[in-house]
Write a protein that holds these residues in place. Structure first.
Motif, short mmCIF file in Angstrom:
data_model
loop_
_atom_site.label_atom_id
_atom_site.label_comp_id
_atom_site.label_asym_id
_atom_site.label_seq_id
_atom_site.Cartn_x
_atom_site.Cartn_y
_atom_site.Cartn_z
N GLN A 217 25.71 -55.03 5.22
CA GLN A 217 27.07 -55.29 4.77
C GLN A 217 27.83 -56.34 5.59
O GLN A 217 28.86 -56.81 5.16
N TYR A 218 27.33 -56.70 6.75
CA TYR A 218 28.06 -57.59 7.65
C TYR A 218 27.36 -58.93 7.76
O TYR A 218 26.14 -59.02 7.67
N SER A 219 28.14 -60.00 7.97
CA SER A 219 27.55 -61.33 8.04
C SER A 219 27.79 -61.97 9.41
O SER A 219 28.68 -61.56 10.16
N ILE A 220 26.98 -62.97 9.70
CA ILE A 220 27.09 -63.68 10.97
C ILE A 220 28.44 -64.40 11.01
O ILE A 220 28.88 -64.99 10.03
N GLY A 221 29.12 -64.33 12.15
CA GLY A 221 30.42 -64.95 12.33
C GLY A 221 31.59 -64.04 11.99
O GLY A 221 32.74 -64.39 12.21
N GLU A 222 31.30 -62.86 11.49
CA GLU A 222 32.35 -61.91 11.10
C GLU A 222 32.91 -61.20 12.34
O GLU A 222 32.17 -60.81 13.23
N LYS A 223 34.23 -61.02 12.38
CA LYS A 223 34.88 -60.30 13.46
C LYS A 223 34.87 -58.82 13.12
O LYS A 223 35.32 -58.43 12.04
N VAL A 224 34.35 -58.01 14.04
CA VAL A 224 34.23 -56.58 13.81
C VAL A 224 34.63 -55.81 15.06
O VAL A 224 34.80 -56.38 16.13
N LYS A 225 34.76 -54.49 14.90
CA LYS A 225 34.96 -53.58 16.02
C LYS A 225 33.71 -52.72 16.09
O LYS A 225 33.26 -52.20 15.07
N ILE A 226 33.16 -52.57 17.30
CA ILE A 226 31.95 -51.77 17.45
C ILE A 226 32.15 -50.67 18.49
O ILE A 226 32.94 -50.81 19.42
N LYS A 227 31.41 -49.62 18.30
CA LYS A 227 31.35 -48.51 19.27
C LYS A 227 29.86 -48.26 19.48
O LYS A 227 29.11 -48.10 18.51
N TYR A 228 29.43 -48.28 20.73
CA TYR A 228 28.01 -48.14 21.01
C TYR A 228 27.76 -47.30 22.25
O TYR A 228 28.64 -47.10 23.07
N LYS A 229 26.54 -46.79 22.32
CA LYS A 229 26.10 -46.02 23.48
C LYS A 229 24.69 -46.49 23.79
O LYS A 229 23.82 -46.47 22.92
N ASN A 230 24.48 -46.91 25.02
CA ASN A 230 23.22 -47.51 25.46
C ASN A 230 22.93 -48.72 24.56
O ASN A 230 23.72 -49.64 24.50
N HIS A 231 21.82 -48.73 23.84
CA HIS A 231 21.49 -49.86 22.97
C HIS A 231 21.60 -49.51 21.50
O HIS A 231 21.11 -50.25 20.65
N ASP A 232 22.25 -48.40 21.19
CA ASP A 232 22.39 -47.97 19.80
C ASP A 232 23.83 -48.13 19.35
O ASP A 232 24.76 -47.74 20.04
N LEU A 233 24.00 -48.70 18.18
CA LEU A 233 25.31 -48.86 17.57
C LEU A 233 25.71 -47.54 16.92
O LEU A 233 24.98 -47.01 16.07
N ILE A 234 26.84 -46.98 17.34
CA ILE A 234 27.31 -45.72 16.79
C ILE A 234 28.16 -45.97 15.54
O ILE A 234 28.00 -45.33 14.53
N ASP A 235 29.07 -46.96 15.64
CA ASP A 235 29.96 -47.24 14.51
C ASP A 235 30.33 -48.72 14.53
O ASP A 235 30.48 -49.32 15.59
N ILE A 236 30.46 -49.28 13.35
CA ILE A 236 30.90 -50.67 13.21
C ILE A 236 31.94 -50.70 12.10
O ILE A 236 31.80 -50.04 11.08
N ARG A 237 33.03 -51.44 12.35
CA ARG A 237 34.13 -51.53 11.39
C ARG A 237 34.61 -52.97 11.30
O ARG A 237 34.61 -53.69 12.29
N ARG A 238 35.07 -53.32 10.14
CA ARG A 238 35.72 -54.62 9.99
C ARG A 238 37.10 -54.53 10.60
O ARG A 238 37.72 -53.48 10.63
N LYS A 239 37.62 -55.64 11.07
CA LYS A 239 38.95 -55.66 11.71
C LYS A 239 40.04 -55.33 10.75
O LYS A 239 40.10 -55.49 9.63
#
Length: 109
Positions: A87-109
């Motif tokens: 769903q996400y493209s290169i150059g897109e501004k997002v908010k991420i939440k991660y733990k270690n090397h795993d992405l927990i949540d990603i949201r558009r701004k």
């Protein structure tokens, strides 16, 4: 006089609650920009970049599923669910939440 005292007490309590809500650390989302997306083609143990065509090693998942990764402008390369990845493209501004090397949540701004 009792009504005024009651209103002052309630106001003080509300101010204390507001102070604790504002002083609480905000959620741990980081504002970043997606720099590169990686996907695992047929080759095992490597993921190939969409934009740069660079190959990077991938930690194999226990279930043997294909792993998808994203690289962000903060230098992190995080592994994620491939369905979310689309769903996400290169150059897109997002908010991420991660733990270690795993992405927990990603949201558009």
């Amino acid at each position: 006089m009792k009504k005024v005292l009651l209103k002052v007490v309630v106001l003080c309590l509300l101010l204390i609650v507001l102070f604790f809500l504002l002083s609480r650390p905000s959620n741990s989302y980081k504002k970043v920009v997606i720099v590169e997306k990686y996907y695992t083609p047929q080759s095992k143990g490597k993921a190939k970049g969409v934009k740069t065509k660079k190959s990077i090693p991938v930690i194999s998942t226990p279930s043997g599923e294909a792993a998808c990764l994203m690289e962000f402008d903060n230098g992190k390369i995080l592994e994620m669910d491939c369905d979310t990845y689309v769903q996400y493209s290169i150059g897109e501004k997002v908010k991420i939440k991660y733990k270690n090397h795993d992405l927990i949540d990603i949201r558009r701004k």
